[in-house]
Design a protein around this motif. Structure first.
Motif, PDB file in Angstrom:
ATOM      1  N   THR A 216       0.968  -0.949   0.228  1.00  0.00           N
ATOM      2  CA  THR A 216      -0.329  -0.082   0.035  1.00  0.00           C
ATOM      3  C   THR A 216       1.017   1.167   0.471  1.00  0.00           C
ATOM      4  OG1 THR A 216      -1.681  -1.282   1.724  1.00  0.00           O
ATOM      5  CG2 THR A 216      -2.130   0.566   1.656  1.00  0.00           C
ATOM      6  N   VAL A 217       0.556   2.274  -1.072  1.00  0.00           N
ATOM      7  CA  VAL A 217       1.764   3.343  -1.423  1.00  0.00           C
ATOM      8  C   VAL A 217       0.345   4.351  -1.603  1.00  0.00           C
ATOM      9  CG1 VAL A 217       3.180   4.621  -2.184  1.00  0.00           C
ATOM     10  CG2 VAL A 217       3.060   1.775  -2.492  1.00  0.00           C
ATOM     11  N   ASN A 218       1.171   5.350  -0.946  1.00  0.00           N
ATOM     12  CA  ASN A 218       0.867   6.743  -0.044  1.00  0.00           C
ATOM     13  C   ASN A 218       0.616   7.034  -2.059  1.00  0.00           C
ATOM     14  OD1 ASN A 218       0.729   9.779  -0.607  1.00  0.00           O
ATOM     15  ND2 ASN A 218       0.917   9.865   1.445  1.00  0.00           N
ATOM     16  N   ARG A 219      -0.515   7.607  -2.751  1.00  0.00           N
ATOM     17  CA  ARG A 219      -0.992   8.067  -4.071  1.00  0.00           C
ATOM     18  C   ARG A 219       0.192   9.589  -4.490  1.00  0.00           C
ATOM     19  NH1 ARG A 219      -4.122   6.613  -7.617  1.00  0.00           N
ATOM     20  NH2 ARG A 219      -6.315   6.529  -5.945  1.00  0.00           N
ATOM     21  N   GLU A 220       0.306  10.651  -3.223  1.00  0.00           N
ATOM     22  CA  GLU A 220       0.768  11.144  -3.437  1.00  0.00           C
ATOM     23  C   GLU A 220       2.210  11.944  -3.203  1.00  0.00           C
ATOM     24  OE1 GLU A 220       0.010  14.742  -0.944  1.00  0.00           O
ATOM     25  OE2 GLU A 220      -2.730  13.714  -2.192  1.00  0.00           O
ATOM     26  N   THR A 221       2.974  10.904  -2.216  1.00  0.00           N
ATOM     27  CA  THR A 221       4.445  11.364  -1.877  1.00  0.00           C
ATOM     28  C   THR A 221       5.259   9.526  -3.497  1.00  0.00           C
ATOM     29  OG1 THR A 221       4.257   9.779  -0.030  1.00  0.00           O
ATOM     30  CG2 THR A 221       4.079  11.784  -0.175  1.00  0.00           C
ATOM     31  N   GLY A 222       4.774   8.041  -2.757  1.00  0.00           N
ATOM     32  CA  GLY A 222       4.789   7.219  -3.780  1.00  0.00           C
ATOM     33  C   GLY A 222       5.479   6.444  -2.565  1.00  0.00           C
ATOM     34  N   HIS A 223       5.104   6.782  -1.296  1.00  0.00           N
ATOM     35  CA  HIS A 223       6.453   6.033   0.079  1.00  0.00           C
ATOM     36  C   HIS A 223       4.894   4.886   0.419  1.00  0.00           C
ATOM     37  CE1 HIS A 223       8.157  10.165   1.156  1.00  0.00           C
ATOM     38  NE2 HIS A 223       9.108   9.404  -0.658  1.00  0.00           N
TER      39      HIS A 223
ATOM     40  N   PRO B  15      13.231  -4.682  -9.350  1.00  0.00           N
ATOM     41  CA  PRO B  15      13.999  -3.873  -8.919  1.00  0.00           C
ATOM     42  C   PRO B  15      13.067  -2.847  -7.725  1.00  0.00           C
ATOM     43  CG  PRO B  15      14.791  -4.020 -10.832  1.00  0.00           C
ATOM     44  CD  PRO B  15      13.263  -4.448 -10.654  1.00  0.00           C
ATOM     45  N   ALA B  16      11.553  -2.778  -8.247  1.00  0.00           N
ATOM     46  CA  ALA B  16      11.381  -1.073  -7.861  1.00  0.00           C
ATOM     47  C   ALA B  16      10.770  -1.895  -6.618  1.00  0.00           C
ATOM     48  CB  ALA B  16      10.155  -0.725  -8.697  1.00  0.00           C
ATOM     49  N   ARG B  17      10.218  -3.021  -6.145  1.00  0.00           N
ATOM     50  CA  ARG B  17       9.742  -3.187  -5.001  1.00  0.00           C
ATOM     51  C   ARG B  17      10.914  -3.000  -4.194  1.00  0.00           C
ATOM     52  NH1 ARG B  17       7.233  -7.947  -7.746  1.00  0.00           N
ATOM     53  NH2 ARG B  17       8.998  -9.274  -7.062  1.00  0.00           N
ATOM     54  N   ARG B  18      12.261  -2.585  -4.993  1.00  0.00           N
ATOM     55  CA  ARG B  18      13.293  -3.021  -2.933  1.00  0.00           C
ATOM     56  C   ARG B  18      13.883  -1.664  -2.801  1.00  0.00           C
ATOM     57  NH1 ARG B  18      16.098  -7.519  -7.367  1.00  0.00           N
ATOM     58  NH2 ARG B  18      17.343  -5.695  -7.963  1.00  0.00           N
ATOM     59  N   LYS B  19      13.354  -0.860  -3.452  1.00  0.00           N
ATOM     60  CA  LYS B  19      13.210   0.655  -3.803  1.00  0.00           C
ATOM     61  C   LYS B  19      12.584   1.099  -2.784  1.00  0.00           C
ATOM     62  CE  LYS B  19      13.975   4.700  -6.042  1.00  0.00           C
ATOM     63  NZ  LYS B  19      13.888   5.767  -7.802  1.00  0.00           N
TER      64      LYS B  19
END
Length: 295
Positions: free
Chosen positions: A36-43, A289-293
Motif C-alpha cells: 500500500t503506497v501513498n499516491r502523492e509521495t510514492g512512499h 528493482p522497483a519493489r526493492r527500492k
C-alpha cells in the motif's frame, strides 16, 4: 538444496518410532504481491492501531487480546496467560488409528504437508511404515501440537513419502444439510439423461493441475508489465451471459459441439498457459528493482 522443514518430531505407531519432518506442500509465495503506497509521495504506508473511542494511537506494548462478551465489554487476556494455555508438546505425531482410504470425507481437509524422514537413520523405519500403509490401502489418524495448537492429521502414503493433511475440527465444518435443504427431489430419465451422460463421456480426462490457469494472476502480471513499459492498459474483457434456452435443446447443442471440437482444447489450453506464465515471469523480473527500492 533441500527445503526447510516447517516442523520436526517423531512419528509413533505402537512401539515403532521414526524421526520425521513436515514440509509445506502448498504455498502462495509465488503470487503477485503488492504494497500500500501513498499516491502523492510514492512512499509505503504502515498500519497503526487506534483507540476506537479516543482516536489515540496504541503502542504495541499496550495492545492485548480481548474476548467480547457484550457491547464494548471484553475479557482481557494477558500474553503470558495465552502462552500458558498452549498445550505442552513432546514433538510426537502419535497415530491413534488407521482407516480405509475410501472412508475419508475430504470436506474436513485443511492444509497438506509432505512428510519425510528427518535423517538417514530414520529411512528404514519410515519406508516400512509407508509400504505397510500402501499394502493395506489405509491412512493414519494422528495428533500433535502443531503451530501452538493441537491438530489432527490424516497421513497417507504418497510415492516414496507421505502426505500429512491437517483436518478441520467437526465444529468448524458446516452441515451440508443446510446448504442443500432447498434443492428439490427430482427424477431425470430418458433422452435427457442419455444426452447428459454423452456430454460427460466426451469430456472425460485425467486430473492435471497444469491445465488450470490462474487468469487473475496472469491479468495482474500483464497489467504490471504494461505499466512498466508505458504501454496502454489491457482492456477488461466483458463476458456476456448466455441466452436462457430450453434445457433439452441446450443438451442437444452441447452434445453436437463435443462431437466436433474436443481435439483442439488441450493444445489451446497449453498455449494459454505458456503465454500467461511468460507474462507473469517477465512482469515479476521487471518489477523486482522497483519493489526493492520501495522496501
Amino acid at each position: 538444496m533441500a527445503p526447510r522443514a516447517n516442523w520436526k518430531g517423531y512419528l509413533k505407531i505402537a512401539e515403532v518410532t521414526c524421526p520425521v519432518a513436515l514440509y509445506t506442500a502448498a504455498s502462495t509465495s509465488e503470487r503477485m504481491a503488492f504494497h500500500t503506497v501513498n499516491r502523492e509521495t510514492g512512499h509505503r504506508v504502515h498500519r497503526q492501531f487506534i483507540d476506537s473511542e479516543t482516536g489515540d494511537p496504541v503502542e504495541r506494548e499496550d495492545q492485548v487480546k480481548g474476548y467480547g462478551v457484550g457491547d464494548d465489554d471484553y475479557v482481557i487476556l494477558e500474553p503470558e496467560e495465552i502462552t500458558a494455555a498452549v498445550p505442552a508438546s513432546d514433538k510426537t505425531l502419535s497415530v491413534d488409528a488407521f482407516i480405509a482410504c475410501d472412508d475419508i470425507d475430504n470436506v474436513y481437509f485443511d492444509r497438506p504437508y509432505y512428510l519425510a524422514p528427518a535423517d538417514k537413520n530414520a529411512e528404514e523405519s519410515f519406508f516400512l511404515i509407508c509400504k505397510g500403509m500402501q499394502a493395506a490401502n489405509v491412512a493414519a489418524i494422528a495428533q500433535t501440537v502443531l503451530f501452538r495448537r493441537v491438530r489432527t492429521l490424516l497421513i497417507r502414503a504418497h510415492g516414496p513419502g507421505m502426505i500429512a493433511t491437517t483436518l478441520n475440527y467437526d465444529y468448524e465444518v458446516r452441515s451440508a444439510r443446510e446448504a442443500f435443504e432447498d434443492i428439490p427431489k427430482m427424477k431425470i430419465k430418458g433422452e435427457m439423461l442419455d444426452l447428459a451422460k454423452h456430454i460427460i463421456d466426451t469430456k472425460m480426462g485425467e486430473f492435471d493441475p497444469r491445465e488450470f490457469d490462474d487468469r487473475y494472476e496472469a491479468a495482474l502480471a500483464d497489467l504490471v508489465k504494461a505499466k512498466l513499459e508505458g504501454k496502454p492498459i489491457p482492456k477488461l474483457k466483458v463476458i456476456q451471459p448466455g441466452k436462457v434456452i430450453d434445457l433439452m435443446e441446450a443438451l442437444r447443442q452441447s452434445a453436437g459441439r463435443e462431437k466436433g471440437g474436443a481435439g483442439t482444447k488441450k493444445a489451446a489450453g497449453t498455449s494459454r498457459r505458456s503465454a500467461a506464465a511468460k507474462g507473469k515471469k517477465t512482469a515479476k523480473k521487471k518489477a523486482a528493482p522497483a519493489r526493492r527500492k520501495a522496501g
